[in-house]
Design a protein around this motif. Structure first.
Motif, short mmCIF file in Angstrom:
data_model
loop_
_atom_site.label_atom_id
_atom_site.label_comp_id
_atom_site.label_asym_id
_atom_site.label_seq_id
_atom_site.Cartn_x
_atom_site.Cartn_y
_atom_site.Cartn_z
N SER A 1 7.70 11.66 0.31
CA SER A 1 8.25 13.02 -0.37
C SER A 1 7.84 14.11 0.20
O SER A 1 8.48 14.89 0.60
N SER A 2 6.56 14.02 0.61
CA SER A 2 5.81 15.26 1.25
C SER A 2 4.64 14.87 1.99
O SER A 2 4.14 13.70 2.11
N ASP A 3 4.15 15.76 2.51
CA ASP A 3 2.53 15.50 3.26
C ASP A 3 1.41 15.24 2.30
O ASP A 3 0.54 14.50 2.72
N VAL A 4 1.51 15.72 1.03
CA VAL A 4 0.70 15.46 0.03
C VAL A 4 0.71 13.97 -0.37
O VAL A 4 -0.15 13.12 -0.42
N VAL A 5 1.95 13.56 -0.48
CA VAL A 5 2.16 12.02 -0.87
C VAL A 5 1.50 11.05 0.39
O VAL A 5 1.16 10.06 0.06
N ARG A 6 1.90 11.68 1.55
CA ARG A 6 1.67 10.89 2.82
C ARG A 6 0.11 10.55 2.91
O ARG A 6 -0.55 9.61 2.89
N ARG B 1 -2.21 11.14 0.42
CA ARG B 1 -2.66 10.38 -0.44
C ARG B 1 -2.39 9.06 -0.51
O ARG B 1 -3.31 8.01 -0.79
N ALA B 2 -1.12 8.59 0.29
CA ALA B 2 -0.97 7.13 0.46
C ALA B 2 -2.07 6.78 1.53
O ALA B 2 -2.70 5.29 1.45
N MET B 3 -2.22 7.37 2.50
CA MET B 3 -3.25 6.77 3.68
C MET B 3 -4.54 6.49 3.14
O MET B 3 -5.27 5.89 3.67
N ARG B 4 -5.03 7.49 1.98
CA ARG B 4 -6.31 7.07 1.43
C ARG B 4 -6.54 5.75 0.58
O ARG B 4 -7.73 5.28 0.34
N ARG B 5 -5.12 5.29 0.39
CA ARG B 5 -5.41 3.85 -0.60
C ARG B 5 -6.10 2.91 0.39
O ARG B 5 -5.80 2.57 1.73
N PRO B 6 -6.65 2.15 -0.32
CA PRO B 6 -7.65 0.93 0.46
C PRO B 6 -6.37 0.03 0.67
O PRO B 6 -5.44 -0.21 -0.09
N PRO B 7 -6.35 -0.87 1.91
CA PRO B 7 -5.37 -1.78 2.10
C PRO B 7 -5.46 -2.99 1.22
O PRO B 7 -6.32 -3.33 0.38
N LEU B 8 -4.19 -3.49 0.84
CA LEU B 8 -4.09 -4.69 -0.02
C LEU B 8 -4.55 -5.85 0.77
O LEU B 8 -4.37 -5.86 2.15
N THR B 9 -5.25 -6.94 0.39
CA THR B 9 -5.75 -8.06 1.12
C THR B 9 -5.28 -9.48 0.70
O THR B 9 -4.57 -9.62 -0.14
N LYS C 1 0.92 -0.93 0.00
CA LYS C 1 0.09 0.12 -0.05
C LYS C 1 0.77 1.26 0.05
O LYS C 1 0.43 2.20 -0.70
N TRP C 2 2.03 1.27 0.57
CA TRP C 2 2.83 2.40 0.98
C TRP C 2 3.89 2.50 0.07
O TRP C 2 4.28 1.70 -0.52
N PRO C 3 4.09 4.07 -0.44
CA PRO C 3 5.04 4.07 -1.50
C PRO C 3 6.54 3.39 -0.88
O PRO C 3 7.04 3.68 0.23
N ALA C 4 7.23 2.88 -1.96
CA ALA C 4 8.45 2.32 -1.62
C ALA C 4 9.57 3.20 -1.25
O ALA C 4 10.29 2.84 -0.53
#
Length: 415
Positions: A72-77, A79-87, A65-68
């Protein structure tokens, strides 16, 4: 005059003025040392980093889910937190629908736990991985004693564990841990295996974690972490061959985009990484350091070159009568020019050799106190000597030309 005689004359002149030559060398030595030391240190760090980041192997990648590369910024963080989790379901879809892969594993992680056996405890920094039998081959961390997780362990959510080498060494210094019961986060697990030792030069916890079945992890710790966020599965995928890695990544991407309802044109709401991508990121991060060291070293060499030019001009003045005498005896202007030019080049390369030796030594000091392997990047030694020669030629040309143009009669009159 024979070039060998010219070289001999140049060396004789340098030896005859040892103090001046030594002082001239200081700038060259410092410039070359700064470049070689930094490049050597980066080379040994990079070699160790590449070895450790090759943990996934040349045909394995991970979906998460999280960027490898981190945030790099709060915007990226955000955006990543809004991603649905992998299952686990998505891991099964990759296994079933991607024809270019042969091993698909699932991992859930949590950190900061204690493992205990008969009153002896580890530090509270043990990681717990809920995984599948594919964990060992996909992460190239194999079981050295006992056995790996089995599909039956996963299906039944068995309370079994494979422990890291460091944990086994701490809790079982004189006995075989396989078959014993340990407390992991105050819960009883049967030890079925011990991983091979896998030290990390970067202080990683390769030997300080416990592997339990992913289903056991899910039943014990639930679907949300201690911060209330939904847990996301890390999916490790191995392509059938290294040549199929790119195809496997692309096919996996298409399967996940369809399953996660990602519209055409929208970015992926998951990330990939493999050993090659991590190494590429490290190279990008270290490029700035290399450039800075190179620029600093070049500036130091230029400053040293100016010093060499000034000292060589003084030498021309001091040796005016000698030059006039040699010209009166038949020495050609080209021989005089070549001698002074060789003096500058030889002086620079002597400084270069000393700087390279010091640079290799200083750059490898970090290996003395760590698990890094010493490195000697010979390519930078050749680059350093090439720049020293260029500095010698560039800044030695003016004194050499001035010496070769002296009028012999006027030179003989010089006091």
């Amino acid at each position: 005059m024979d070039p060998r005689e010219v070289l001999a004359e140049s060396l004789h002149a340098l030896v005859a003025n040892r103090l001046r030559s030594a002082l001239t060398l200081v700038g060259i030595v410092l410039g070359v040392t700064s470049i070689i030391a930094v490049m050597t240190a980066l080379a040994l760090v990079q070699a160790t980093f590449e070895r450790e980041m090759s943990v996934l192997g040349s045909q394995t990648f991970q979906v998460q889910k999280w960027p490898a590369g981190g945030f790099s910024s709060d915007v990226v963080r955000r955006r990543a937190m809004r991603r649905p989790p992998l299952t686990l379901k998505e891991a099964a879809l990759i296994r079933d629908r991607v024809p270019t892969v042969d091993i698909v594993g699932s991992e859930l992680w949590d950190f900061g736990f204690v493992v205990e056996y008969k009153g002896v405890q580890t530090n509270p920094n043990v990681s717990i991985c809920g995984g599948t039998p594919e964990y060992a081959p996909n992460n190239t961390h194999y079981v050295g004693m006992g056995r790996n997780l089995s599909p039956m362990d996963v299906r039944t959510a068995a309370r079994v564990a494979v422990i890291g080498f460091g944990i086994a060494k701490k809790l079982f210094p004189f006995t075989d841990p396989v078959g014993t019961d340990v407390l992991v986060d105050h819960r009883k697990y049967r030890v079925i295996g011990v991983f091979d030792e896998k030290k990390s030069a970067f202080g990683g916890n390769f030997d300080n974690y416990v592997l339990i079945p992913v289903t056991t992890f899910a039943s014990v710790y639930g679907s949300t972490d201690r911060n209330g966020m939904a847990r996301s599965v890390n999916i490790t995928v191995r392509s059938k061959t290294p040549a199929l890695l790119a195809d496997a990544i692309e096919q996996t991407r298409q399967v996940l985009r369809r399953e996660r309802n990602v519209r055409p044109g929208e970015p992926d709401n998951f990330d990939f990484f493999n050993s090659a991508s991590l190494i590429t990121q490290f190279n990008k991060m270290s490029a700035g350091i290399k450039l800075a060291a190179f620029v600093i070293g070049i500036v130091a060499l230029i400053v040293a070159g100016i010093g060499i030019m000034n000292i060589m001009l003084v030498a021309v003045t001091e040796r005016t009568r000698e030059i006039g005498l040699r010209k009166a005896l038949g020495a050609r202007a080209s021989s005089i020019r070549l001698q002074f030019l060789l003096e500058a080049v030889v002086l620079c390369n002597i400084g270069g050799v000393v700087g390279i030796a010091l640079g290799f030594g200083l750059g490898n000091l970090v290996a003395v106190f760590t698990h890094f392997e010493p490195r000697v990047p010979l390519e930078w030694a050749f680059i350093g000597l090439a720049f020293c020669s260029a500095v010698g030629i560039g800044f030695g040309m003016l004194p050499a030309v001035r010496a070769s143009r002296l009028d012999p009669i006027e030179a003989l009159r010089y006091e």
